[in-house]
Design an enzyme around this catalytic site. Structure first.
Site, PDB file in Angstrom:
ATOM      1  CG  ASP A  88       8.957  24.818  -6.962  1.00 28.50           C
ATOM      2  OD1 ASP A  88      10.027  25.454  -7.090  1.00 28.50           O
ATOM      3  OD2 ASP A  88       7.905  25.131  -7.559  1.00 28.50           O
TER       4      ASP A  88
ATOM      5  NE  ARG B  47       5.679  30.869 -12.701  1.00 23.53           N
ATOM      6  CZ  ARG B  47       6.025  31.757 -11.785  1.00 23.53           C
ATOM      7  NH1 ARG B  47       5.331  32.855 -11.643  1.00 23.53           N
ATOM      8  NH2 ARG B  47       7.048  31.550 -10.995  1.00 23.53           N
ATOM      9  N   GLY B  48       4.165  28.732 -10.244  1.00 25.81           N
ATOM     10  CA  GLY B  48       4.616  29.190  -8.927  1.00 25.81           C
ATOM     11  C   GLY B  48       3.961  28.327  -7.870  1.00 25.81           C
ATOM     12  CB  ALA B  49       5.330  26.308  -5.095  1.00 22.99           C
TER      13      ALA B  49
ATOM     14  CG  ASN C 283      13.558  27.428  -6.143  1.00 26.05           C
ATOM     15  OD1 ASN C 283      12.344  27.600  -6.090  1.00 26.05           O
ATOM     16  ND2 ASN C 283      14.396  28.384  -6.510  1.00 26.05           N
TER      17      ASN C 283
HETATM   18  C1  LIG Z   1       6.956  31.094  -4.910  1.00 29.97           C
HETATM   19  S1  LIG Z   1       7.028  30.234  -6.411  1.00 29.97           S
HETATM   20  C2  LIG Z   1       8.106  28.920  -6.063  1.00 29.97           C
HETATM   21  C3  LIG Z   1       8.779  28.359  -7.289  1.00 29.97           C
HETATM   22  O1  LIG Z   1       7.884  28.046  -8.393  1.00 29.97           O
HETATM   23  C4  LIG Z   1       8.575  28.316  -9.625  1.00 29.97           C
HETATM   24  O2  LIG Z   1       8.498  27.246 -10.541  1.00 29.97           O
HETATM   25  P1  LIG Z   1       7.526  27.344 -11.845  1.00 29.97           P
HETATM   26  O3  LIG Z   1       7.641  28.739 -12.403  1.00 29.97           O
HETATM   27  O4  LIG Z   1       8.027  26.267 -12.779  1.00 29.97           O
HETATM   28  O5  LIG Z   1       6.154  27.028 -11.297  1.00 29.97           O
HETATM   29  C5  LIG Z   1      10.000  28.496  -9.197  1.00 29.97           C
HETATM   30  O6  LIG Z   1      10.630  27.247  -8.939  1.00 29.97           O
HETATM   31  C6  LIG Z   1       9.800  29.258  -7.921  1.00 29.97           C
HETATM   32  O7  LIG Z   1      10.966  29.400  -7.185  1.00 29.97           O
END
Ligand SMILES: CSC[C@H]1O[C@H](OP(=O)(O)O)[C@H](O)[C@@H]1O
Length: 368
Positions: free
Chosen positions: A239, A50-52, A249
């Protein structure tokens, strides 16, 4: 700047993708071998990765996995079908659609070839992966420069934006790493980031691995820390960033930004240009993912809420540009972001390459 050895995404020479299963961290270090585009899409959907930026990188390798399975000259429909499956894995992070469009451009260049262009696709995926790390190192210094304008301070971050969420080093956490190495920050306040606990399980783990002083607190303690004057900067990732500078985000970012403005804490958003979506005029049009109610009704196997009650579980929110002091991307900083500043920066980042409608081609038209 040393880059930590955390590698959540690894392409293996035998043609499979190895993913660090982030659902198991911090106490278990498990990896998942992915051998198909469907497998990559499921890993994104289930938040193995996960993570954009990391989602985009994984999807790019997913297209390579699809190409490896094609036989004969009629390879294109199979690869395009894989792109569609990958595009449906999560709706908010525009990096996913940006990366898939980059892969589609490779397919278009090689569309008349007799066999699937595996080598070219793999090189494109590897470039996306490598470039993300390079961009993060650049953004780390640009963000640290902003912090250097005043005396060293403690900072707060939300969710996980580190090596686990990117191609390495991190976006917001990359700025924190770079600022720490330059003696510009004294401490990191990490919010646990309910319900999936990216802050508790991932950010605290990354910082602890590197000996960067971190204090974990419940999300609702953030305003008290700000009221006590213990936070100089709120530094977060993104995101999707709309053309007017509104930022989608992790859920809770909007509240943090409102609190920061009230208590005089500066707000920095850190994201590569692949996170900008100029096709979205403002944050109102950014699709916000909602996830399984079980994320709230259960902690592991333990039931922590009545299972039949209504649940609202949006996992992103949108912070208006007016609450953001600076957006840091790999080509520069947009201070007091607005439409003009965003367009000027992104035109610079992307040069003549027509990328603005990148996310449109594959983005699922019916966001959740
Ligand atoms: C650099 S990661 C950006 C963003 O992604 C994360 O969401 P998720 O863990 O649900 O994929 C989070 O919003 C981060 O800030």
């Amino acid at each position: 700047m040393s880059v930590p050895s955390i590698t959540p995404i690894r392409w293996c020479d035998d043609g499979h993708l190895e993913l660090l299963d982030q659902r198991a961290l911090p106490d278990r270090h498990l990896t998942l071998d992915v051998t198909s585009a469907d497998g990559a899409a499921e890993a994104i959907r289930a938040m193995v990765v996960r993570g954009a930026p990391a989602i985009g990188i994984t999807a790019a390798y997913g297209v390579v996995l699809a190409a490896l399975k094609q036989r004969g000259s009629d390879w294109q429909p199979g690869v395009e079908a894989a792109i569609t499956i990958l595009a449906a894995s999560r709706p908010t992070a525009v990096n996913l659609f940006w990366a898939l469009e980059r892969m589609h451009q490779v397919i278009a260049i090689h569309r008349h070839e007799e066999v699937a262009p595996v080598t070219a696709l793999l090189e494109a995926a590897r470039t996306i992966h490598r470039q993300d790390l390079d961009d993060n190192l650049t953004m780390g210094e640009l963000g640290a420069d902003l912090i250097s304008r005043e005396a060293p301070c403690a900072v707060m971050t939300h969710c996980n934006t580190g090596a686990l969420a990117t191609g390495g080093h991190g976006t917001a956490l990359g700025v924190i790493r770079s600022a720490w190495s330059r003696g510009l920050i004294t401490h990191v306040h990490a919010n646990e980031t309910r319900p999936w606990l990216q802050g508790a399980r991932l950010t605290a783990w990354e910082l602890d691995q590197e000996g960067i002083p971190v204090t974990l607190a419940v999300d609702s303690a953030a305003s008290l820390l700000m009221a006590q004057g213990k936070v100089g900067w709120l530094i977060v990732g993104a995101d999707r960033i709309a053309a007017n500078g509104d930022v989608a985000n992790k859920i809770g970012t909007l509240a943090l930004a409102v609190q920061a403005r009230y208590f005089g804490v500066k707000v920095m958003v850190v994201a590569p240009s692949s996170t900008f979506d100029l096709e979205v005029a403002s944050g109102d049009a950014i699709p916000i993912e909602t996830r399984d109610a079980r994320e709230l009704t259960h902690q592991g196997e333990r039931v922590v809420a009545p299972e039949k009650i209504n649940i609202y579980n949006p996992v992103f929110d949108v912070t208006p540009a007016s609450l953001i002091d600076a957006i840091v991307c790999e080509r520069g900083v947009i201070e007091h972001p607005d439409h003009a500043g965003v367009v000027r920066m992104i035109e610079t980042c992307r040069g003549t390459e027509v990328c603005h409608n990148l996310s449109r081609t594959y983005e699922r038209k019916d966001p959740e």
